[in-house]
Design a protein around this motif. Structure first.
Motif, PDB file in Angstrom:
ATOM      1  N   ASP A 205       9.076  -4.396  23.844  1.00  0.00           N
ATOM      2  CA  ASP A 205       8.286  -3.756  24.895  1.00  0.00           C
ATOM      3  C   ASP A 205       9.200  -3.134  25.953  1.00  0.00           C
ATOM      4  O   ASP A 205       9.017  -1.975  26.349  1.00  0.00           O
ATOM      5  CB  ASP A 205       7.345  -4.777  25.537  1.00  0.00           C
ATOM      6  CG  ASP A 205       6.455  -4.140  26.594  1.00  0.00           C
ATOM      7  OD1 ASP A 205       5.700  -3.211  26.252  1.00  0.00           O
ATOM      8  OD2 ASP A 205       6.519  -4.575  27.764  1.00  0.00           O
ATOM      9  N   THR A 206      10.205  -3.888  26.404  1.00  0.00           N
ATOM     10  CA  THR A 206      11.147  -3.377  27.409  1.00  0.00           C
ATOM     11  C   THR A 206      11.965  -2.225  26.835  1.00  0.00           C
ATOM     12  O   THR A 206      12.185  -1.212  27.505  1.00  0.00           O
ATOM     13  CB  THR A 206      12.087  -4.502  27.874  1.00  0.00           C
ATOM     14  OG1 THR A 206      11.306  -5.569  28.435  1.00  0.00           O
ATOM     15  CG2 THR A 206      13.076  -4.002  28.921  1.00  0.00           C
ATOM     16  N   TRP A 207      12.430  -2.366  25.581  1.00  0.00           N
ATOM     17  CA  TRP A 207      13.251  -1.324  24.963  1.00  0.00           C
ATOM     18  C   TRP A 207      12.459  -0.020  24.836  1.00  0.00           C
ATOM     19  O   TRP A 207      12.973   1.062  25.130  1.00  0.00           O
ATOM     20  CB  TRP A 207      13.724  -1.787  23.589  1.00  0.00           C
ATOM     21  CG  TRP A 207      14.801  -0.936  22.991  1.00  0.00           C
ATOM     22  CD1 TRP A 207      16.140  -1.024  23.195  1.00  0.00           C
ATOM     23  CD2 TRP A 207      14.608   0.171  22.083  1.00  0.00           C
ATOM     24  NE1 TRP A 207      16.805  -0.051  22.466  1.00  0.00           N
ATOM     25  CE2 TRP A 207      15.898   0.694  21.789  1.00  0.00           C
ATOM     26  CE3 TRP A 207      13.496   0.767  21.503  1.00  0.00           C
ATOM     27  CZ2 TRP A 207      16.087   1.778  20.927  1.00  0.00           C
ATOM     28  CZ3 TRP A 207      13.675   1.851  20.654  1.00  0.00           C
ATOM     29  CH2 TRP A 207      14.971   2.339  20.369  1.00  0.00           C
ATOM     30  N   LEU A 208      11.203  -0.118  24.427  1.00  0.00           N
ATOM     31  CA  LEU A 208      10.379   1.079  24.266  1.00  0.00           C
ATOM     32  C   LEU A 208      10.058   1.731  25.608  1.00  0.00           C
ATOM     33  O   LEU A 208      10.003   2.963  25.705  1.00  0.00           O
ATOM     34  CB  LEU A 208       9.085   0.731  23.528  1.00  0.00           C
ATOM     35  CG  LEU A 208       9.253   0.434  22.038  1.00  0.00           C
ATOM     36  CD1 LEU A 208       7.953  -0.084  21.444  1.00  0.00           C
ATOM     37  CD2 LEU A 208       9.731   1.667  21.282  1.00  0.00           C
ATOM     38  N   LYS A 209       9.857   0.924  26.644  1.00  0.00           N
ATOM     39  CA  LYS A 209       9.636   1.493  27.977  1.00  0.00           C
ATOM     40  C   LYS A 209      10.831   2.352  28.384  1.00  0.00           C
ATOM     41  O   LYS A 209      10.664   3.446  28.943  1.00  0.00           O
ATOM     42  CB  LYS A 209       9.428   0.378  29.001  1.00  0.00           C
ATOM     43  CG  LYS A 209       8.057  -0.256  28.981  1.00  0.00           C
ATOM     44  CD  LYS A 209       7.939  -1.325  30.063  1.00  0.00           C
ATOM     45  CE  LYS A 209       6.568  -1.979  30.051  1.00  0.00           C
ATOM     46  NZ  LYS A 209       6.462  -3.054  31.078  1.00  0.00           N
ATOM     47  N   CYS A 210      12.017   1.861  28.093  1.00  0.00           N
ATOM     48  CA  CYS A 210      13.230   2.605  28.433  1.00  0.00           C
ATOM     49  C   CYS A 210      13.328   3.893  27.624  1.00  0.00           C
ATOM     50  O   CYS A 210      13.719   4.942  28.152  1.00  0.00           O
ATOM     51  CB  CYS A 210      14.467   1.733  28.195  1.00  0.00           C
ATOM     52  SG  CYS A 210      14.607   0.324  29.331  1.00  0.00           S
ATOM     53  N   GLN A 211      12.956   3.849  26.339  1.00  0.00           N
ATOM     54  CA  GLN A 211      13.030   5.055  25.508  1.00  0.00           C
ATOM     55  C   GLN A 211      12.071   6.122  26.008  1.00  0.00           C
ATOM     56  O   GLN A 211      12.430   7.303  26.130  1.00  0.00           O
ATOM     57  CB  GLN A 211      12.723   4.730  24.038  1.00  0.00           C
ATOM     58  CG  GLN A 211      13.573   3.638  23.432  1.00  0.00           C
ATOM     59  CD  GLN A 211      15.037   3.744  23.802  1.00  0.00           C
ATOM     60  OE1 GLN A 211      15.704   4.747  23.529  1.00  0.00           O
ATOM     61  NE2 GLN A 211      15.547   2.704  24.437  1.00  0.00           N
ATOM     62  N   HIS A 212      10.847   5.725  26.302  1.00  0.00           N
ATOM     63  CA  HIS A 212       9.850   6.691  26.769  1.00  0.00           C
ATOM     64  C   HIS A 212      10.272   7.283  28.113  1.00  0.00           C
ATOM     65  O   HIS A 212      10.054   8.466  28.371  1.00  0.00           O
ATOM     66  CB  HIS A 212       8.480   6.016  26.883  1.00  0.00           C
ATOM     67  CG  HIS A 212       7.928   5.551  25.570  1.00  0.00           C
ATOM     68  ND1 HIS A 212       8.023   6.301  24.415  1.00  0.00           N
ATOM     69  CD2 HIS A 212       7.290   4.395  25.217  1.00  0.00           C
ATOM     70  CE1 HIS A 212       7.450   5.643  23.413  1.00  0.00           C
ATOM     71  NE2 HIS A 212       7.012   4.488  23.867  1.00  0.00           N
ATOM     72  N   LYS A 213      10.876   6.458  28.943  1.00  0.00           N
ATOM     73  CA  LYS A 213      11.338   6.940  30.242  1.00  0.00           C
ATOM     74  C   LYS A 213      12.483   7.931  30.080  1.00  0.00           C
ATOM     75  O   LYS A 213      12.526   8.973  30.733  1.00  0.00           O
ATOM     76  CB  LYS A 213      11.773   5.750  31.106  1.00  0.00           C
ATOM     77  CG  LYS A 213      12.067   6.098  32.542  1.00  0.00           C
ATOM     78  CD  LYS A 213      12.325   4.825  33.343  1.00  0.00           C
ATOM     79  CE  LYS A 213      12.578   5.127  34.802  1.00  0.00           C
ATOM     80  NZ  LYS A 213      12.847   3.887  35.569  1.00  0.00           N
ATOM     81  N   LEU A 214      13.418   7.620  29.194  1.00  0.00           N
ATOM     82  CA  LEU A 214      14.532   8.527  28.929  1.00  0.00           C
ATOM     83  C   LEU A 214      14.031   9.857  28.367  1.00  0.00           C
ATOM     84  O   LEU A 214      14.532  10.926  28.728  1.00  0.00           O
ATOM     85  CB  LEU A 214      15.514   7.885  27.948  1.00  0.00           C
ATOM     86  CG  LEU A 214      16.391   6.751  28.492  1.00  0.00           C
ATOM     87  CD1 LEU A 214      17.055   6.001  27.340  1.00  0.00           C
ATOM     88  CD2 LEU A 214      17.442   7.273  29.457  1.00  0.00           C
ATOM     89  N   GLU A 215      13.054   9.787  27.485  1.00  0.00           N
ATOM     90  CA  GLU A 215      12.504  11.000  26.888  1.00  0.00           C
ATOM     91  C   GLU A 215      11.812  11.869  27.938  1.00  0.00           C
ATOM     92  O   GLU A 215      11.963  13.089  27.940  1.00  0.00           O
ATOM     93  CB  GLU A 215      11.533  10.628  25.765  1.00  0.00           C
ATOM     94  CG  GLU A 215      12.221  10.046  24.543  1.00  0.00           C
ATOM     95  CD  GLU A 215      11.246   9.431  23.556  1.00  0.00           C
ATOM     96  OE1 GLU A 215      10.020   9.459  23.828  1.00  0.00           O
ATOM     97  OE2 GLU A 215      11.691   8.922  22.507  1.00  0.00           O
ATOM     98  N   ARG A 216      11.065  11.237  28.843  1.00  0.00           N
ATOM     99  CA  ARG A 216      10.401  11.996  29.906  1.00  0.00           C
ATOM    100  C   ARG A 216      11.418  12.608  30.863  1.00  0.00           C
ATOM    101  O   ARG A 216      11.300  13.757  31.267  1.00  0.00           O
ATOM    102  CB  ARG A 216       9.443  11.092  30.687  1.00  0.00           C
ATOM    103  CG  ARG A 216       8.201  10.654  29.930  1.00  0.00           C
ATOM    104  CD  ARG A 216       7.170  10.075  30.876  1.00  0.00           C
ATOM    105  NE  ARG A 216       7.699   8.968  31.658  1.00  0.00           N
ATOM    106  CZ  ARG A 216       7.625   7.700  31.295  1.00  0.00           C
ATOM    107  NH1 ARG A 216       7.056   7.371  30.132  1.00  0.00           N
ATOM    108  NH2 ARG A 216       8.111   6.744  32.066  1.00  0.00           N
ATOM    109  N   ASN A 217      12.424  11.824  31.201  1.00  0.00           N
ATOM    110  CA  ASN A 217      13.390  12.279  32.194  1.00  0.00           C
ATOM    111  C   ASN A 217      14.281  13.400  31.692  1.00  0.00           C
ATOM    112  O   ASN A 217      14.885  14.115  32.494  1.00  0.00           O
ATOM    113  CB  ASN A 217      14.259  11.103  32.662  1.00  0.00           C
ATOM    114  CG  ASN A 217      13.482  10.147  33.545  1.00  0.00           C
ATOM    115  OD1 ASN A 217      12.383  10.453  33.977  1.00  0.00           O
ATOM    116  ND2 ASN A 217      14.053   8.986  33.807  1.00  0.00           N
TER     117      ASN A 217
END
Length: 255
Positions: A205-217
């Motif tokens: 869950d934490t790892w995926l939150k980081c991926q989605h955030k990186l993709e948006r940013n």
């Protein structure tokens, strides 16, 4: 072959002192061409054998070498009767890795802010830069891979070499291969994912939150270097955490 092209360009003839040919004659040119074809064939065969061996060992769960990722050490291990090495978490470094993921997953935390926090807490032993932090956050070697991770990579067209049933939320995964485009963007078609045997450090869950955030940013990557407005990158949205960007356009005409 490249050398021969240069020789031809400058009208230089190549004569071998050991082989019975020279490029000054039609026969010698023919022999040279044949030798180059076989040399290229052997080169391609070696590349294919290495690639197949690499893929086979990866699918068996072997760590495929390179620099040991931060947070781990390599220990002797045996898989299917073959001696190899396995990643083992280093407690102190693993704690820093977990801190990095948990902090970045929070709202309004940018890579630059994350770097500042690590420095303030004297956790900058990895001499973190925003680039290093980004690379670490994208690496699936840290995640405890489960079905959600399987689905994330499957949606992006990654070739998953381990069965879904093995994604039980315990082991990390390795992404390898080479894409024609940047694998951190949209084209993952040449990339492969395989489960390894080491314990992951971060929940999915934490790892995926980081991926989605990186993709948006990534859409706002030029905010801080945008010269069209002094507010670009400084004004932050309270809802999504993105910095302000500006778009060039034609001036608005009243009336």
């Amino acid at each position: 072959a490249n050398s021969m092209e240069i020789f031809r360009k400058h009208r230089v003839k190549f004569i071998s002192s050991q082989e019975a040919f020279d490029t000054g004659s039609a026969y010698g040119e023919m022999v040279m061409q044949i030798l180059m074809v076989f040399a290229q064939f052997e080169r391609s065969s070696i590349i294919d054998r290495i690639t197949q061996a690499y893929a086979h060992r990866s699918e068996m769960g072997f760590y495929m070498g390179g620099n040991c990722p931060y947070g781990f050490q390599l220990i002797p291990w045996e898989i299917h009767g073959i001696r190899t090495k396995k990643l083992q978490p280093l407690p102190e470094e693993a704690a820093v890795v977990q801190k990095i993921f948990e902090t970045y997953a929070e709202k309004l935390i940018s890579l630059r802010r994350l770097q500042t926090i690590l420095i303030e807490e004297n956790r900058n032993d990895g001499q973190w830069t925003t680039s290093k932090l980004s690379s670490l956050l994208k690496n699936p070697i840290y995640v405890r891979a489960d079905s959600e991770i399987y689905g994330y990579f499957e949606e992006r067209g990654v070739q998953i070499k381990s069965e879904l049933a093995l994604f039980d939320g315990s082991c990390g995964a390795q992404l390898y291969g080479r894409s024609k485009h940047d694998p951190t963007l949209s084209d993952w078609s040449d990339m492969k994912l395989v489960l390894l045997s080491h314990e992951g450090l971060v929940d999915s869950d934490t790892w995926l939150k980081c991926q989605h955030k990186l993709e948006r940013n990534r859409q706002f990557g030029s905010s801080f270097s945008n010269g069209t407005s002094w507010l670009a990158g400084k004004v932050v949205c309270a809802s999504c955490g993105h910095g302000m960007t500006t778009v060039k356009g034609s001036p608005r005409k009243d009336g």
